[in-house]
Design a protein around this motif. Structure first.
Motif, PDB file in Angstrom:
ATOM      1  N   MET A   5       0.992  -1.152  -0.293  1.00 48.75           N
ATOM      2  CA  MET A   5       0.156  -0.195  -0.014  1.00 48.75           C
ATOM      3  C   MET A   5       0.465   1.610  -0.377  1.00 48.75           C
ATOM      4  N   ALA A   6       1.917   1.549   0.498  1.00 47.15           N
ATOM      5  CA  ALA A   6       3.123   2.359   0.538  1.00 47.15           C
ATOM      6  C   ALA A   6       3.860   1.979  -0.564  1.00 47.15           C
ATOM      7  N   GLY A   7       3.882   1.315  -1.798  1.00 51.35           N
ATOM      8  CA  GLY A   7       4.307   1.199  -2.788  1.00 51.35           C
ATOM      9  C   GLY A   7       5.523   0.496  -3.425  1.00 51.35           C
ATOM     10  N   GLU A   8       5.756  -0.412  -1.833  1.00 51.80           N
ATOM     11  CA  GLU A   8       7.133  -0.979  -1.445  1.00 51.80           C
ATOM     12  C   GLU A   8       6.657  -1.863  -2.204  1.00 51.80           C
ATOM     13  N   GLU A   9       8.147  -2.722  -2.708  1.00 49.87           N
ATOM     14  CA  GLU A   9       8.233  -4.119  -2.493  1.00 49.87           C
ATOM     15  C   GLU A   9       7.611  -4.734  -1.426  1.00 49.87           C
ATOM     16  N   ALA A  10       7.114  -6.120  -2.448  1.00 51.77           N
ATOM     17  CA  ALA A  10       6.203  -7.361  -0.786  1.00 51.77           C
ATOM     18  C   ALA A  10       6.262  -8.462  -1.474  1.00 51.77           C
ATOM     19  N   HIS A  11       5.660  -9.489  -1.138  1.00 54.40           N
ATOM     20  CA  HIS A  11       5.929 -10.833  -1.129  1.00 54.40           C
ATOM     21  C   HIS A  11       5.016 -10.829  -0.749  1.00 54.40           C
ATOM     22  N   LEU A  12       3.773 -10.575  -2.509  1.00 57.73           N
ATOM     23  CA  LEU A  12       2.585 -11.519  -2.120  1.00 57.73           C
ATOM     24  C   LEU A  12       1.845 -12.167  -2.738  1.00 57.73           C
ATOM     25  N   VAL A  13       0.321 -12.835  -2.856  1.00 56.02           N
ATOM     26  CA  VAL A  13      -0.469 -13.600  -3.569  1.00 56.02           C
ATOM     27  C   VAL A  13      -0.862 -12.710  -4.138  1.00 56.02           C
ATOM     28  N   ASP A  14      -1.043 -11.078  -5.244  1.00 55.65           N
ATOM     29  CA  ASP A  14      -2.151 -10.538  -5.583  1.00 55.65           C
ATOM     30  C   ASP A  14      -3.169 -11.211  -6.903  1.00 55.65           C
ATOM     31  N   PHE A  15      -4.201 -10.265  -6.468  1.00 56.08           N
ATOM     32  CA  PHE A  15      -5.143 -10.590  -7.982  1.00 56.08           C
ATOM     33  C   PHE A  15      -4.568 -11.252  -9.473  1.00 56.08           C
ATOM     34  N   GLU A  16      -3.701 -10.809  -9.865  1.00 55.73           N
ATOM     35  CA  GLU A  16      -2.886 -11.372 -10.769  1.00 55.73           C
ATOM     36  C   GLU A  16      -2.451 -12.228 -10.936  1.00 55.73           C
ATOM     37  N   GLU A  17      -1.852 -13.123  -9.859  1.00 54.07           N
ATOM     38  CA  GLU A  17      -1.157 -14.476  -9.905  1.00 54.07           C
ATOM     39  C   GLU A  17      -1.866 -15.091  -8.885  1.00 54.07           C
ATOM     40  N   GLY A  18      -3.198 -14.387  -8.148  1.00 54.30           N
ATOM     41  CA  GLY A  18      -4.041 -15.463  -7.762  1.00 54.30           C
ATOM     42  C   GLY A  18      -4.947 -15.943  -8.553  1.00 54.30           C
ATOM     43  N   LEU A  19      -5.287 -14.925  -9.665  1.00 57.32           N
ATOM     44  CA  LEU A  19      -6.148 -15.698 -12.005  1.00 57.32           C
ATOM     45  C   LEU A  19      -5.344 -16.715 -11.969  1.00 57.32           C
ATOM     46  N   ALA A  20      -3.885 -16.258 -11.866  1.00 53.44           N
ATOM     47  CA  ALA A  20      -3.700 -18.045 -12.792  1.00 53.44           C
ATOM     48  C   ALA A  20      -3.688 -18.869 -11.647  1.00 53.44           C
ATOM     49  N   ILE A  21      -3.594 -18.721  -9.768  1.00 52.68           N
ATOM     50  CA  ILE A  21      -4.038 -20.294  -9.557  1.00 52.68           C
ATOM     51  C   ILE A  21      -5.021 -20.468  -9.939  1.00 52.68           C
ATOM     52  N   GLU A  22      -6.095 -19.525  -9.402  1.00 56.53           N
ATOM     53  CA  GLU A  22      -7.806 -19.806 -10.238  1.00 56.53           C
ATOM     54  C   GLU A  22      -8.081 -21.244 -11.369  1.00 56.53           C
ATOM     55  N   ARG A  23      -6.871 -20.506 -12.768  1.00 57.59           N
ATOM     56  CA  ARG A  23      -6.816 -20.950 -13.942  1.00 57.59           C
ATOM     57  C   ARG A  23      -6.838 -21.925 -13.512  1.00 57.59           C
ATOM     58  N   THR A  24      -5.341 -22.296 -12.896  1.00 55.85           N
ATOM     59  CA  THR A  24      -4.815 -23.983 -12.902  1.00 55.85           C
ATOM     60  C   THR A  24      -5.888 -24.971 -11.979  1.00 55.85           C
ATOM     61  N   VAL A  25      -6.568 -24.757 -11.278  1.00 55.32           N
ATOM     62  CA  VAL A  25      -7.399 -25.295 -10.266  1.00 55.32           C
ATOM     63  C   VAL A  25      -9.083 -25.312 -11.872  1.00 55.32           C
ATOM     64  N   HIS A  26      -9.048 -24.719 -12.459  1.00 56.18           N
ATOM     65  CA  HIS A  26      -9.987 -24.641 -13.066  1.00 56.18           C
ATOM     66  C   HIS A  26      -9.980 -25.673 -14.089  1.00 56.18           C
ATOM     67  N   ALA A  27      -8.621 -25.606 -15.172  1.00 51.65           N
ATOM     68  CA  ALA A  27      -8.263 -26.508 -15.607  1.00 51.65           C
ATOM     69  C   ALA A  27      -8.208 -27.738 -14.618  1.00 51.65           C
ATOM     70  N   MET A  28      -7.849 -28.026 -13.684  1.00 49.42           N
ATOM     71  CA  MET A  28      -7.774 -29.300 -12.874  1.00 49.42           C
ATOM     72  C   MET A  28      -9.111 -30.035 -13.141  1.00 49.42           C
ATOM     73  N   ALA A  29      -9.822 -29.291 -13.161  1.00 48.96           N
ATOM     74  CA  ALA A  29     -11.640 -29.696 -12.804  1.00 48.96           C
ATOM     75  C   ALA A  29     -12.288 -29.879 -14.050  1.00 48.96           C
ATOM     76  N   ARG A  30     -11.336 -29.347 -15.302  1.00 49.06           N
ATOM     77  CA  ARG A  30     -11.505 -29.698 -16.511  1.00 49.06           C
ATOM     78  C   ARG A  30     -10.962 -31.181 -17.037  1.00 49.06           C
ATOM     79  N   SER A  31     -10.010 -31.011 -16.283  1.00 48.90           N
ATOM     80  CA  SER A  31      -9.020 -32.941 -16.593  1.00 48.90           C
ATOM     81  C   SER A  31     -10.208 -33.254 -16.494  1.00 48.90           C
ATOM     82  N   PHE A  32     -10.331 -33.518 -14.790  1.00 46.40           N
ATOM     83  CA  PHE A  32     -11.307 -34.019 -14.511  1.00 46.40           C
ATOM     84  C   PHE A  32     -12.311 -34.778 -15.325  1.00 46.40           C
ATOM     85  N   GLU A  33     -13.603 -33.945 -15.539  1.00 47.39           N
ATOM     86  CA  GLU A  33     -14.888 -33.852 -16.415  1.00 47.39           C
ATOM     87  C   GLU A  33     -14.171 -34.855 -17.720  1.00 47.39           C
ATOM     88  N   GLU A  34     -12.812 -33.823 -18.373  1.00 49.34           N
ATOM     89  CA  GLU A  34     -13.211 -34.622 -19.823  1.00 49.34           C
ATOM     90  C   GLU A  34     -11.916 -36.336 -19.988  1.00 49.34           C
TER      91      GLU A  34
END
Length: 372
Positions: free
Chosen positions: A335-364
């Protein structure tokens, strides 16, 4: 920033976790802006008022939008059930607030993408509650991997097991509803996925299987209801780095309480870790005479920052909530504009897409590329 006004939506287990972190971050780190706990919302006025007194918030009500509308609130902690995350996070970002949202982002990947888009559009810090990446031991493992202390990583195995849904007689509750997501995959497989992302990089493709140990659960008022989510998942992984991997998760594993176990195998050594013993890890290096080789256990210590902010001596041990305090400090840095070690929404979406790929793999029933 001289001060930060905090709003909290949801006061269950993770809501209390966030409140404890907001209360502790300055006493622990001593270099933060003044944290003002301003506004809290829960499902009823009575419950909200009781929790405000308990957690130290100045105001409370049953309308979560009032928390977001409060002009003094700078950052909103969202700790509600998964299905509410998207609406609340997007509303907060549109109101010009920073967001600290518990994982996972949302049961629907489209909603997760809208959350990411809102964070881009409004330029506010928006992060997810992946606190296991904050463990000082985990940060040290990350340094070891970056410096190739075990050579090139070629194979990894990650597990996450708990037993809070192991009893077949336990009542049906919201985590067994399809509206909460797929089940163990997005409820907590996202935690080891966050570690994989931070330690080893993104996943490129997956092959998944899921299972329901109990197809029905009893209702509190009698009768039963079909379970709509999967409490067990097993996934083969291919990482963008070229490493092979495996992820196994279960919410029905009797005896396991908070296990996030990982084995990382490299060309010159290995690293082992288990969250149930979160203040230590094992390191093996293929060096010296074979008769003297073996795993070394390394205990967390002040030499693994920011452990030193909590304790002056090794071996005493940090806990789950301490990781949340570290995460809170990282959020304030961002929030102060400094470098931080976090999972932001950008990286979080990549994790979500991985989860949904897993679910699709199970379905298909086939390998799926995460980018498809």
């Amino acid at each position: 920033m001289e001060s930060v006004g905090v709003g909290l939506i949801g006061t269950g287990y993770m809501g209390k976790c966030h409140a404890l972190a907001w209360n502790a971050v300055n006493p622990v780190f001593g270099d933060c802006p003044d944290v003002r706990l301003l506004h809290l919302a829960d499902v009823t006025e009575e419950q909200a008022a009781a929790k405000a007194r308990e957690l130290g918030f100045a105001d409370s009500n049953a309308q979560w939008r009032d928390v977001i509308a409060d002009p003094q609130v700078d950052v909103v902690s969202i700790t509600t059930p998964n299905a509410f995350h998207a609406e609340m996070a997007i509303a907060a970002l549109e109101a010009g607030k920073h967001v600290w949202c518990e994982k996972p982002m949302a049961p629907d990947v489209g909603d997760a993408a809208r959350m990411r888009d809102a964070s881009r559009a409004h330029g506010k810090v928006a992060i997810l509650g992946y606190n296991y990446i904050q463990n000082p031991v985990m940060r040290h493992i990350e340094l070891l991997l970056k410096s190739r202390e075990i050579g090139k990583v070629h194979h990894v195995r990650f597990e996450m097991d708990e037993d809070f849904m192991a009893d077949p007689e336990a009542h049906f509750f919201w985590k067994s509803e399809a509206s909460s997501g797929y089940g163990a995959l997005d409820d907590f497989a996202v935690h080891p996925l966050s570690l994989i992302h931070k330690l080893l990089g993104p996943v490129s493709s997956v092959m998944a299987d899921m299972a329901k140990p109990f197809a029905h659960r009893p209702l509190v008022d009698g009768g039963e209801r079909a379970v709509e989510t999967y409490d067990v998942a097993n996934v083969l992984l291919r990482l963008e780095s070229g490493a092979a991997g495996m992820l196994c998760v279960s919410r029905s594993a009797w005896g396991r309480k908070g296990r996030v176990a990982m084995q990382i195998f490299g060309s010159t050594g290995s690293i082992l870790f288990d969250q149930e013993r979160m203040n230590e890890f094992q390191l093996y290096r293929n060096e010296g005479h074979a008769a003297n080789q073996g795993f070394r256990t390394i205990l967390a210590s002040p030499d693994h920052p920011p452990y030193d902010r909590f304790l002056p001596a090794p071996g005493h041990g940090l806990g789950f909530n301490d990781q949340k305090v570290i995460e809170c400090r990282q959020l304030l840095a961002a929030m102060a504009g400094e470098e931080a070690h976090l999972v932001d929404f950008e990286e979080g979406l990549a994790i979500e897409r991985t989860v949904h790929a897993m679910a699709r793999s199970f379905e298909e029933g086939r390998w799926i590329s995460v980018l498809d």
